[in-house]
Motif scaffolding. Structure first.
Motif, PDB file in Angstrom:
ATOM      1  N   PRO A  50       0.822  -1.216   0.000  1.00 32.77           N
ATOM      2  CA  PRO A  50       0.000   0.000   0.000  1.00 32.77           C
ATOM      3  C   PRO A  50       0.855   1.266   0.000  1.00 32.77           C
ATOM      4  N   SER A  51       0.551   2.140  -0.941  1.00 29.93           N
ATOM      5  CA  SER A  51       1.270   3.420  -1.020  1.00 29.93           C
ATOM      6  C   SER A  51       0.494   4.460  -0.233  1.00 29.93           C
ATOM      7  N   ILE A  52       0.334   4.189   1.054  1.00 30.53           N
ATOM      8  CA  ILE A  52      -0.448   5.079   1.898  1.00 30.53           C
ATOM      9  C   ILE A  52       0.197   5.134   3.276  1.00 30.53           C
ATOM     10  N   ASP A  53       0.148   6.288   3.878  1.00 31.69           N
ATOM     11  CA  ASP A  53       0.804   6.514   5.173  1.00 31.69           C
ATOM     12  C   ASP A  53       0.050   5.784   6.280  1.00 31.69           C
ATOM     13  N   LEU A  54       0.754   4.883   6.989  1.00 35.79           N
ATOM     14  CA  LEU A  54       0.156   4.111   8.079  1.00 35.79           C
ATOM     15  C   LEU A  54       0.859   4.377   9.410  1.00 35.79           C
ATOM     16  N   ASN A  55       1.390   5.558   9.581  1.00 39.61           N
ATOM     17  CA  ASN A  55       2.198   5.864  10.768  1.00 39.61           C
ATOM     18  C   ASN A  55       1.488   6.764  11.772  1.00 39.61           C
ATOM     19  N   ALA A  56       0.172   6.621  11.877  1.00 39.22           N
ATOM     20  CA  ALA A  56      -0.575   7.484  12.785  1.00 39.22           C
ATOM     21  C   ALA A  56      -0.172   7.287  14.243  1.00 39.22           C
ATOM     22  N   LEU A  57      -0.019   6.038  14.679  1.00 39.21           N
ATOM     23  CA  LEU A  57       0.221   5.778  16.102  1.00 39.21           C
ATOM     24  C   LEU A  57       1.507   6.429  16.614  1.00 39.21           C
ATOM     25  N   PRO A  58       2.651   6.257  15.958  1.00 38.46           N
ATOM     26  CA  PRO A  58       3.843   6.948  16.472  1.00 38.46           C
ATOM     27  C   PRO A  58       3.723   8.464  16.440  1.00 38.46           C
ATOM     28  N   ARG A  59       3.011   9.013  15.459  1.00 39.41           N
ATOM     29  CA  ARG A  59       2.854  10.478  15.409  1.00 39.41           C
ATOM     30  C   ARG A  59       1.945  10.961  16.548  1.00 39.41           C
ATOM     31  N   ILE A  60       0.873  10.216  16.821  1.00 41.56           N
ATOM     32  CA  ILE A  60      -0.002  10.575  17.939  1.00 41.56           C
ATOM     33  C   ILE A  60       0.773  10.527  19.249  1.00 41.56           C
ATOM     34  N   SER A  61       1.541   9.462  19.424  1.00 44.56           N
ATOM     35  CA  SER A  61       2.330   9.303  20.647  1.00 44.56           C
ATOM     36  C   SER A  61       3.333  10.441  20.813  1.00 44.56           C
ATOM     37  N   GLN A  62       4.011  10.784  19.741  1.00 47.69           N
ATOM     38  CA  GLN A  62       5.001  11.855  19.808  1.00 47.69           C
ATOM     39  C   GLN A  62       4.355  13.182  20.189  1.00 47.69           C
ATOM     40  N   CYS A  63       3.211  13.475  19.593  1.00 46.33           N
ATOM     41  CA  CYS A  63       2.506  14.720  19.882  1.00 46.33           C
ATOM     42  C   CYS A  63       2.037  14.765  21.333  1.00 46.33           C
ATOM     43  N   ILE A  64       1.425  13.683  21.799  1.00 46.95           N
ATOM     44  CA  ILE A  64       0.898  13.658  23.165  1.00 46.95           C
ATOM     45  C   ILE A  64       2.026  13.704  24.188  1.00 46.95           C
ATOM     46  N   GLU A  65       3.118  13.000  23.915  1.00 45.82           N
ATOM     47  CA  GLU A  65       4.253  13.036  24.840  1.00 45.82           C
ATOM     48  C   GLU A  65       4.809  14.456  24.956  1.00 45.82           C
ATOM     49  N   MET A  66       4.891  15.157  23.830  1.00 45.28           N
ATOM     50  CA  MET A  66       5.386  16.538  23.863  1.00 45.28           C
ATOM     51  C   MET A  66       4.437  17.445  24.631  1.00 45.28           C
ATOM     52  N   LEU A  67       3.128  17.277  24.427  1.00 50.10           N
ATOM     53  CA  LEU A  67       2.159  18.089  25.155  1.00 50.10           C
ATOM     54  C   LEU A  67       2.198  17.787  26.653  1.00 50.10           C
ATOM     55  N   LEU A  68       2.371  16.529  27.009  1.00 48.42           N
ATOM     56  CA  LEU A  68       2.487  16.163  28.414  1.00 48.42           C
ATOM     57  C   LEU A  68       3.729  16.781  29.037  1.00 48.42           C
ATOM     58  N   TYR A  69       4.833  16.758  28.306  1.00 49.00           N
ATOM     59  CA  TYR A  69       6.069  17.362  28.810  1.00 49.00           C
ATOM     60  C   TYR A  69       5.872  18.866  29.020  1.00 49.00           C
ATOM     61  N   ASN A  70       5.249  19.519  28.049  1.00 47.00           N
ATOM     62  CA  ASN A  70       5.001  20.963  28.186  1.00 47.00           C
ATOM     63  C   ASN A  70       4.060  21.248  29.343  1.00 47.00           C
ATOM     64  N   GLN A  71       3.094  20.335  29.570  1.00 45.23           N
ATOM     65  CA  GLN A  71       2.165  20.520  30.681  1.00 45.23           C
ATOM     66  C   GLN A  71       2.903  20.487  32.004  1.00 45.23           C
ATOM     67  N   VAL A  72       3.858  19.562  32.131  1.00 44.80           N
ATOM     68  CA  VAL A  72       4.636  19.464  33.364  1.00 44.80           C
ATOM     69  C   VAL A  72       5.454  20.734  33.568  1.00 44.80           C
ATOM     70  N   VAL A  73       6.094  21.211  32.506  1.00 50.91           N
ATOM     71  CA  VAL A  73       6.893  22.439  32.604  1.00 50.91           C
ATOM     72  C   VAL A  73       6.027  23.617  33.011  1.00 50.91           C
ATOM     73  N   ASP A  74       4.859  23.747  32.356  1.00 52.95           N
ATOM     74  CA  ASP A  74       3.951  24.848  32.688  1.00 52.95           C
ATOM     75  C   ASP A  74       3.493  24.761  34.136  1.00 52.95           C
ATOM     76  N   SER A  75       3.180  23.539  34.591  1.00 53.62           N
ATOM     77  CA  SER A  75       2.707  23.348  35.965  1.00 53.62           C
ATOM     78  C   SER A  75       3.782  23.714  36.968  1.00 53.62           C
ATOM     79  N   LYS A  76       5.031  23.314  36.688  1.00 48.80           N
ATOM     80  CA  LYS A  76       6.130  23.624  37.593  1.00 48.80           C
ATOM     81  C   LYS A  76       6.356  25.127  37.667  1.00 48.80           C
ATOM     82  N   GLN A  77       6.283  25.780  36.497  1.00 51.69           N
ATOM     83  CA  GLN A  77       6.439  27.238  36.502  1.00 51.69           C
ATOM     84  C   GLN A  77       5.321  27.895  37.279  1.00 51.69           C
ATOM     85  N   TYR A  78       4.111  27.370  37.112  1.00 49.71           N
ATOM     86  CA  TYR A  78       2.966  27.910  37.831  1.00 49.71           C
ATOM     87  C   TYR A  78       3.141  27.728  39.336  1.00 49.71           C
ATOM     88  N   LEU A  79       3.555  26.503  39.725  1.00 51.16           N
ATOM     89  CA  LEU A  79       3.749  26.217  41.141  1.00 51.16           C
ATOM     90  C   LEU A  79       4.881  27.053  41.722  1.00 51.16           C
TER      91      LEU A  79
END
Length: 416
Positions: free
Chosen positions: A370-399
């Motif tokens: 298939p000539s079609i992109d099937l890499n959704a799962l790693p891209r979703i994981s990468q995006c969510i991991e980055m958002l989680l990391y930023n959330q921790v940084v924001d929370s620490k700065q807030y605290l």
């Protein structure tokens, strides 16, 4: 890390299967994540739940073939049931305090049941990230655009959501262009590709039960959840009478757990006439049968077609065309790309279907990868991991700021 997932479930198994696949991948790829899933799927308990994931079962709301909402089991009105679901989701959010909330399909949830939860998050959990997950195609553009404008979904994404992840590719359906997303919304959208199906199961036991001879071919028939799959399965079973007496075909039919009981009984009676047909309601091992099948006959659901493409299978797709055009659009676009064969349901007859089956079985040419992109799962994981990391940084700065303020306040009270 605490991740909360809302799965929109009113019809079939598509949404809950997709969200469970995503959750499983996130648990494998992101360290120290706990996931709480909230869903109304009546089949949630039938799936294997991986370690690190727990769920809250919401009362079922059903969207029948007519498209209208109804309470599936409880003797309550729809508005009462939605209110109950709303309160459960809000209470779970307030107690679980997720670092990230992943919302499936509708920015405000079913019948706006997520609106109080989103308001609560913005007021009391300001660092919690909100992510919307959308399948490749929602409905035909004119219907979707009208609904999104009416329900103020574009505005919801602009003001409340940090990211929108679309599990599809522009080669099949360009989400932003087709749905005319405003620039402020389009800037948050990432088309991640399709979800590649993972195959962990050991097929030996199942294939042993099939007792396939070397010369025999296997046809798998699966209408997904099955609520509106009777016509497809009945047409195929009726077409078995057209097989030559010396045929070498075995069939496995997965009717679907959502198929009405009287329809299932009728199909089981037909299947009993054929020793070369196995029929059941539901299996978690669908991918095992699909992996072995020479031809797959299915509807045009997102998960099923992802599995077909992941396994590079010959497939005959008879898509649903009502109450939404999503399956038809997907099947037509993928057929145009040469990924599947499609039969319009208005053209579905036993003769047409069996002619297509014979053609695919006789075609000895291997399917092209298939000539079609099937890499959704790693891209979703990468995006969510980055958002989680930023959330921790924001929370620490807030605290840190909050701690500095408290320290200054305490010192002032001591001095004065």
């Amino acid at each position: 890390m605490r991740l909360m997932v809302y799965s929109h479930d009113t019809f079939g198994l598509g949404n809950i299967r997709r969200m469970l696949s995503i959750c499983e991948y996130l648990l494998e790829s992101i360290p120290d994540v706990s996931i709480l899933l909230v869903s109304g799927s009546p089949m949630l308990h039938s799936f294997r739940i991986p370690a690190g994931l727990d769920y809250i079962k919401l009362p079922c709301i059903n969207r029948g073939y007519s498209g209208n909402l109804s309470t599936k089991y409880l003797g309550t009105q729809v508005d009462e049931t939605v209110k109950l679901r709303t309160d459960i989701i809000l209470a779970a959010t307030a107690n679980f305090k997720p670092n990230l909330f992943l919302v499936d399909k509708k920015p405000y949830g079913l019948d706006r049941e997520l609106k109080p939860t989103i308001d609560y998050i913005k007021r009391f959990l300001p660092h919690t990230k909100l992510v919307l997950l959308l399948r490749d195609i929602l409905d035909c553009p004119e219907v979707t655009i009208e609904e999104w404008q009416k329900q103020e979904y574009y505005t919801a994404i602009q003001w409340f959501y940090d990211k929108v992840l679309v599990v599809g590719t522009p080669e099949v359906f360009d989400f932003c262009q087709e749905y005319k997303c405003p620039p402020t919304v389009a800037s948050k959208i990432q088309q991640c590709g399709y979800i590649r199906k993972k195959f962990k199961e050991n097929p030996n036991d199942i294939l042993h039960k099939l007792a396939l001879e070397p010369q025999e071919k296997l046809v798998l028939v699966t209408p997904g959840g099955g609520e509106d799959g009777y016509q497809l399965v009945n047409t195929y079973l009726s077409g078995l009478a057209l097989l030559p007496a010396t045929h070498h075909i075995k069939s496995v039919v997965i009717a679907g757990p959502e198929m009405p009981q009287f329809h299932k009984q009728a199909l089981y009676q037909i299947a009993e006439q054929y020793s070369h047909v196995q029929i059941c309601e539901f299996t978690e091992q669908l991918s095992v049968y699909m992996k072995r099948a020479n031809v797959v006959i299915c509807m045009g659901g997102y998960n099923t077609l992802c599995e077909v493409i992941s396994l590079n299978k010959k497939a005959i797709v008879v898509p649903r065309i009502y109450p939404v055009a999503e399956q038809y659009i997907r099947a037509e676009r993928m057929a145009n790309l040469g990924l599947v064969k499609m039969i319009h349901p208005h053209s579905l007859t036993s003769e047409n279907l069996m002619r297509s089956v014979f053609r695919e079985l006789d075609n000895t040419q291997e399917c092209q990868p298939p000539s079609i992109d099937l890499n959704a799962l790693p891209r979703i994981s990468q995006c969510i991991e980055m958002l989680l990391y930023n959330q921790v940084v924001d929370s620490k700065q807030y605290l840190t700021k909050e701690t500095q303020w408290l320290t200054t306040t305490i010192l002032k009270s001591v001095i004065y």
